[in-house]
Design a protein around this motif. Structure first.
Motif, PDB file in Angstrom:
ATOM      1  N   VAL A  91       2.574  -5.358   8.608  1.00 49.71           N
ATOM      2  CA  VAL A  91       1.726  -5.399   7.418  1.00 49.71           C
ATOM      3  C   VAL A  91       0.461  -6.226   7.658  1.00 49.71           C
ATOM      4  CG1 VAL A  91       1.580  -6.197   5.016  1.00 49.71           C
ATOM      5  CG2 VAL A  91       3.631  -5.017   5.796  1.00 49.71           C
ATOM      6  N   TRP A  98      -1.402  -4.042  15.686  1.00 45.62           N
ATOM      7  CA  TRP A  98      -0.873  -3.246  14.572  1.00 45.62           C
ATOM      8  C   TRP A  98      -0.438  -1.857  15.064  1.00 45.62           C
ATOM      9  CZ3 TRP A  98      -3.315   1.338  12.943  1.00 45.62           C
ATOM     10  CH2 TRP A  98      -2.599   2.009  11.935  1.00 45.62           C
ATOM     11  N   ARG A 102       3.095  -0.040  14.593  1.00 43.36           N
ATOM     12  CA  ARG A 102       3.221   1.159  13.742  1.00 43.36           C
ATOM     13  C   ARG A 102       3.913   2.280  14.525  1.00 43.36           C
ATOM     14  NH1 ARG A 102       1.636   2.478   8.068  1.00 43.36           N
ATOM     15  NH2 ARG A 102       2.128   4.660   8.042  1.00 43.36           N
ATOM     16  N   LEU A 261       9.748  -6.578   6.995  1.00 39.70           N
ATOM     17  CA  LEU A 261      10.445  -5.330   6.643  1.00 39.70           C
ATOM     18  C   LEU A 261      11.458  -5.586   5.526  1.00 39.70           C
ATOM     19  CD1 LEU A 261      10.982  -3.895  10.205  1.00 39.70           C
ATOM     20  CD2 LEU A 261       9.726  -2.756   8.364  1.00 39.70           C
ATOM     21  N   ALA A 264       9.122  -6.110   2.345  1.00 37.26           N
ATOM     22  CA  ALA A 264       8.423  -4.888   1.916  1.00 37.26           C
ATOM     23  C   ALA A 264       9.425  -3.805   1.552  1.00 37.26           C
ATOM     24  CB  ALA A 264       7.502  -4.388   3.031  1.00 37.26           C
ATOM     25  N   THR A 269      10.779  -1.396  -4.146  1.00 38.24           N
ATOM     26  CA  THR A 269      11.609  -0.284  -4.615  1.00 38.24           C
ATOM     27  C   THR A 269      12.469  -0.717  -5.801  1.00 38.24           C
ATOM     28  OG1 THR A 269      11.686   0.365  -2.306  1.00 38.24           O
ATOM     29  CG2 THR A 269      13.054   1.610  -3.814  1.00 38.24           C
ATOM     30  N   LEU A 272      10.233  -0.602  -8.713  1.00 37.67           N
ATOM     31  CA  LEU A 272      10.027   0.773  -9.197  1.00 37.67           C
ATOM     32  C   LEU A 272      11.208   1.206 -10.062  1.00 37.67           C
ATOM     33  CD1 LEU A 272       8.949   3.679  -9.308  1.00 37.67           C
ATOM     34  CD2 LEU A 272       9.843   4.030  -6.997  1.00 37.67           C
ATOM     35  N   LEU A 322       5.268   5.085 -11.061  1.00 41.15           N
ATOM     36  CA  LEU A 322       4.404   4.458 -10.053  1.00 41.15           C
ATOM     37  C   LEU A 322       2.936   4.457 -10.485  1.00 41.15           C
ATOM     38  CD1 LEU A 322       5.945   5.904  -6.764  1.00 41.15           C
ATOM     39  CD2 LEU A 322       5.769   3.483  -7.341  1.00 41.15           C
ATOM     40  N   ARG A 333      -8.675  -6.291   0.900  1.00 41.53           N
ATOM     41  CA  ARG A 333      -9.255  -6.222   2.240  1.00 41.53           C
ATOM     42  C   ARG A 333     -10.334  -7.297   2.372  1.00 41.53           C
ATOM     43  NH1 ARG A 333      -5.456  -3.181   2.898  1.00 41.53           N
ATOM     44  NH2 ARG A 333      -5.508  -1.044   3.652  1.00 41.53           N
ATOM     45  N   SER A 394      -1.063   3.255  -1.396  1.00 40.57           N
ATOM     46  CA  SER A 394      -2.342   3.172  -0.699  1.00 40.57           C
ATOM     47  C   SER A 394      -2.595   4.513   0.028  1.00 40.57           C
ATOM     48  CB  SER A 394      -2.359   1.975   0.244  1.00 40.57           C
ATOM     49  OG  SER A 394      -3.621   1.800   0.796  1.00 40.57           O
ATOM     50  N   PRO A 397      -4.774   5.162   7.354  1.00 44.64           N
ATOM     51  CA  PRO A 397      -3.835   4.767   8.410  1.00 44.64           C
ATOM     52  C   PRO A 397      -2.888   3.639   7.997  1.00 44.64           C
ATOM     53  CG  PRO A 397      -6.091   4.780   9.222  1.00 44.64           C
ATOM     54  CD  PRO A 397      -6.177   5.041   7.761  1.00 44.64           C
ATOM     55  N   ALA A 406      11.296   5.060   0.230  1.00 44.36           N
ATOM     56  CA  ALA A 406      11.376   4.498  -1.128  1.00 44.36           C
ATOM     57  C   ALA A 406      11.628   5.589  -2.170  1.00 44.36           C
ATOM     58  CB  ALA A 406      10.084   3.758  -1.452  1.00 44.36           C
TER      59      ALA A 406
HETATM   60  C1  HEM Z   1       8.103   1.803  -4.369  1.00 44.50           C
HETATM   61  C2  HEM Z   1       8.140   1.225  -3.215  1.00 44.50           C
HETATM   62  C3  HEM Z   1       6.952   0.817  -2.402  1.00 44.50           C
HETATM   63  C4  HEM Z   1       5.648   0.637  -2.770  1.00 44.50           C
HETATM   64  C5  HEM Z   1       5.020   0.813  -4.144  1.00 44.50           C
HETATM   65  C6  HEM Z   1       4.921   0.236  -1.577  1.00 44.50           C
HETATM   66  C7  HEM Z   1       3.553   0.014  -1.538  1.00 44.50           C
HETATM   67  C8  HEM Z   1       2.857  -0.330  -0.406  1.00 44.50           C
HETATM   68  C9  HEM Z   1       1.439  -0.577  -0.353  1.00 44.50           C
HETATM   69  C10 HEM Z   1       0.489  -0.479  -1.536  1.00 44.50           C
HETATM   70  C11 HEM Z   1       1.131  -0.907   0.914  1.00 44.50           C
HETATM   71  C12 HEM Z   1      -0.223  -1.392   1.398  1.00 44.50           C
HETATM   72  C13 HEM Z   1      -1.055  -0.436   2.121  1.00 44.50           C
HETATM   73  C14 HEM Z   1      -2.441  -0.982   2.379  1.00 44.50           C
HETATM   74  O1  HEM Z   1      -2.663  -2.176   2.549  1.00 44.50           O
HETATM   75  O2  HEM Z   1      -3.341  -0.132   2.444  1.00 44.50           O
HETATM   76  C15 HEM Z   1       2.354  -0.851   1.701  1.00 44.50           C
HETATM   77  C16 HEM Z   1       2.444  -1.103   3.043  1.00 44.50           C
HETATM   78  C17 HEM Z   1       3.614  -1.150   3.735  1.00 44.50           C
HETATM   79  N1  HEM Z   1       4.874  -0.901   3.257  1.00 44.50           N
HETATM   80 FE1  HEM Z   1       5.337  -0.258   1.388  1.00 44.50          FE
HETATM   81  N2  HEM Z   1       5.800   0.171  -0.540  1.00 44.50           N
HETATM   82  C18 HEM Z   1       7.039   0.517  -0.993  1.00 44.50           C
HETATM   83  C19 HEM Z   1       8.213   0.600  -0.243  1.00 44.50           C
HETATM   84  C20 HEM Z   1       8.318   0.276   1.075  1.00 44.50           C
HETATM   85  C21 HEM Z   1       9.545   0.357   1.852  1.00 44.50           C
HETATM   86  C22 HEM Z   1      10.876   0.868   1.318  1.00 44.50           C
HETATM   87  C23 HEM Z   1       9.248  -0.098   3.105  1.00 44.50           C
HETATM   88  C24 HEM Z   1      10.130  -0.234   4.306  1.00 44.50           C
HETATM   89  C25 HEM Z   1      11.391   0.019   4.335  1.00 44.50           C
HETATM   90  C26 HEM Z   1       7.832  -0.447   3.112  1.00 44.50           C
HETATM   91  C27 HEM Z   1       7.151  -0.951   4.207  1.00 44.50           C
HETATM   92  C28 HEM Z   1       5.782  -1.108   4.261  1.00 44.50           C
HETATM   93  C29 HEM Z   1       5.078  -1.504   5.467  1.00 44.50           C
HETATM   94  C30 HEM Z   1       5.721  -1.856   6.805  1.00 44.50           C
HETATM   95  C31 HEM Z   1       3.709  -1.506   5.145  1.00 44.50           C
HETATM   96  C32 HEM Z   1       2.559  -1.815   6.090  1.00 44.50           C
HETATM   97  C33 HEM Z   1       2.119  -0.526   6.776  1.00 44.50           C
HETATM   98  C34 HEM Z   1       0.955  -0.718   7.741  1.00 44.50           C
HETATM   99  O3  HEM Z   1       0.067  -1.528   7.486  1.00 44.50           O
HETATM  100  O4  HEM Z   1       0.955   0.005   8.755  1.00 44.50           O
HETATM  101  N3  HEM Z   1       7.310  -0.197   1.878  1.00 44.50           N
HETATM  102  N4  HEM Z   1       3.399  -0.507   0.867  1.00 44.50           N
END
Ligand code: HEM
Length: 466
Positions: A91, A98, A102, A261, A264, A269, A272, A322, A333, A394, A397, A406
């Motif tokens: 993240v 990164w 990824r 992990l 996040a 979830t 939600l 959502l 950012r 979001s 990439p 989720a």
């Molecule tokens: C309803 C559930 C979820 C919502 C609303 C959500 C929302 C988000 C948002 C808004 C971002 C930011 C993207 C950005 O900065 O542009 C993000 C990134 C991320 N989320 Fe989720 N997320 C959810 C569930 C999950 C789950 C279940 C996982 C893992 C099991 C997860 C793992 C990650 C990771 C690792 C990132 C960073 C990705 C990157 O920068 O390559 N998220 N999420």
């Protein structure tokens, strides 16, 4: 490079502190919501040290930040408060660090990857439903939010780390995440945040919370190293080698990846699902349709991706929740070079904050934006939406890697809960929002269950000891 453009409108702010008193008084969430209500889709807040936060709630601005000019809008220092608890990880990392992470994590989160996790997800949900049947089916009140946090935590543990996250260890890490997030949130909004080494009361609380998290996560990693949980994302991380240096993730890198992990993967979830029950308590017709769909779907059986095709209304309900209650309402950012968004100058060094919550209620892009209407997300209606007017995960990439995870997890949980119970919440109960980067109710959500008559006998899903 200097660029043309008007100055962003916004409140004057007082010298030195800028808008920090407003942040402190209203909280971050209200501050941004009211800022857009007063100054429009592109506005700014003054921050200490002459910096600004440019707040954006227009799809064109979102598209430029997340796709067209994404190299100009990096995570940068804006993510320092979150790095404080989670270090460098998928993240918070940038560039090659990164991209490698990824690539490493991606296979677990493709549709095929998540499909392999469905059985474990299903058994965690079934175990919870059976426990609810034993404990709460008599209608006694319980904290729904806490139950859902425990569920999503357990699912992350089983599916991504191959370990059981339940009991006191999981509860204390849940509390530690809460404490750490609210302190980090307060630090982000504070005019001066003293280094962690200085023993202020809030720094001491944060240090204690971090120690608890580190302990729990190191225990998870030790179990994985000892061979528990083969073929998981954690085992892939244990064996990963940096493509340039050939080095493995060291102990701290690994810990920071797992903490992120863990965080996040569960809190968002659970949020939600909590908002979904909250919204359904106010939308009895949508609830009726959901119950009927849960009964029709043929679940429980082995969970396969096809199940989700039989739950379209469930998906639409979740998508609408959502929209109205995005668990991650801000996508922040750091601006690298001066830019122009919507005709306004966005200076280098500013924080650019996409305000997803306001964007999702923009009257130009959503008809009757405050109304709960899951039909907006019927397949035929989605194509008419502006791609960047809906950003719960979001886009571009850095889009959420866990979005399929989720959504499937939530569809499954909702359908299986509703086949067994009507979940009742008092629609008049007051709602207080948590001071957290995640947009969620504070202090729990009280619910009561009513058992539904069995439509397929008593053996709905194989129960596990909880
Ligand atoms: C309803 C559930 C979820 C919502 C609303 C959500 C929302 C988000 C948002 C808004 C971002 C930011 C993207 C950005 O900065 O542009 C993000 C990134 C991320 N989320 Fe989720 N997320 C959810 C569930 C999950 C789950 C279940 C996982 C893992 C099991 C997860 C793992 C990650 C990771 C690792 C990132 C960073 C990705 C990157 O920068 O390559 N998220 N999420």
């Amino acid at each position: 490079m200097s660029v043309e453009g008007r100055a962003l409108p916004g409140p004057p702010g007082i010298p030195v502190l800028g808008s920090m008193l407003t942040f402190a008084r209203r909280g971050v969430f209200d501050t941004f919501t009211k800022l857009h209500a007063e100054y429009g889709d592109f506005a700014r807040l003054r921050l200490p040290g002459g910096k600004i936060a440019a707040a954006i709630a227009h799809p064109d601005g979102a598209e430029r930040i997340l796709r067209e000019r994404r190299h100009n809008y990096i995570k940068g220092p804006t993510y320092d408060p979150i790095r404080l608890i989670t270090g460098t990880n998928l993240v918070t990392a940038e560039g090659a660090a990164w991209a490698w992470r990824r690539r490493l994590a991606q296979p677990a989160f493709t549709r095929a990857g998540v499909a392999k996790l469905l059985e474990a997800m299903g058994s965690c949900v079934d175990a919870m439903v059976e426990r609810w049947a034993r404990r709460y089916a008599d209608g006694r009140p319980f904290d729904l939010q806490r139950e859902l946090v425990a569920l999503t935590m357990r699912i992350v543990g089983r599916t991504l780390f191959g370990v059981e996250l339940a009991g006191e260890g999981a509860e204390s890490s849940g509390r530690a995440f809460d404490a750490a997030l609210s302190i980090v949130h307060a630090r982000g909004a504070a005019s001066v945040a003293l280094p962690l080494a200085i023993p202020t009361p809030s720094n001491l609380r944060l240090r204690r919370a971090l120690a608890t998290l580190h302990q729990e996560v190191e225990a998870i990693i030790a179990r994985a190293r000892a061979g528990e949980g083969q073929d998981t994302l954690l085992s892939a991380l244990l064996h990963a080698r940096d493509p340039e240096t050939g080095a493995a993730l060291d102990a701290i890198q690994l810990r920071d990846e797992v903490i992120m992990l863990y965080l996040a993967g569960h809190e968002t979830t659970a949020t939600l699902l909590t908002w979904t029950f909250w919204a359904l308590a106010r939308a009895p017709e949508a609830m009726e349709e959901l119950l009927a769909e849960a009964d029709r779907s043929g679940d429980p059986g082995p969970v396969t991706p096809e199940l989700f095709e039989s739950l379209p209304w469930t998906r639409q309900v979740l998508q609408e929740v959502l929209r109205l209650h995005p668990p991650a309402p801000l996508v922040p950012r750091t601006v690298v070079e001066d830019d122009v968004l919507g005709g306004y100058r966005i200076p280098a060094g500013a924080h650019a904050v996409l305000h997803v919550y306001t964007l999702h209620r923009h009257p130009e892009f959503w008809e009757s934006p405050a109304a709960f209407r899951p039909e907006r997300f019927a397949d035929a209606a989605i194509s008419a939406q502006h791609r960047y007017a809906y950003l719960p995960f979001s886009a571009g990439p850095r889009t959420c890697i866990g979005n399929t995870f989720a959504l499937w997890e939530s569809q499954l949980a909702l359908a299986r809960i509703l086949r067994r119970f009507v979940v009742e919440l008092d629609p008049r109960a007051p709602l207080r929002l948590a001071a957290s980067t995640i947009h969620r109710p504070a202090g729990g959500v009280t619910a009561r269950l009513r058992s539904r008559p069995a439509s397929d006998g008593a053996t709905r899903g194989a129960a596990e000891p909880a």
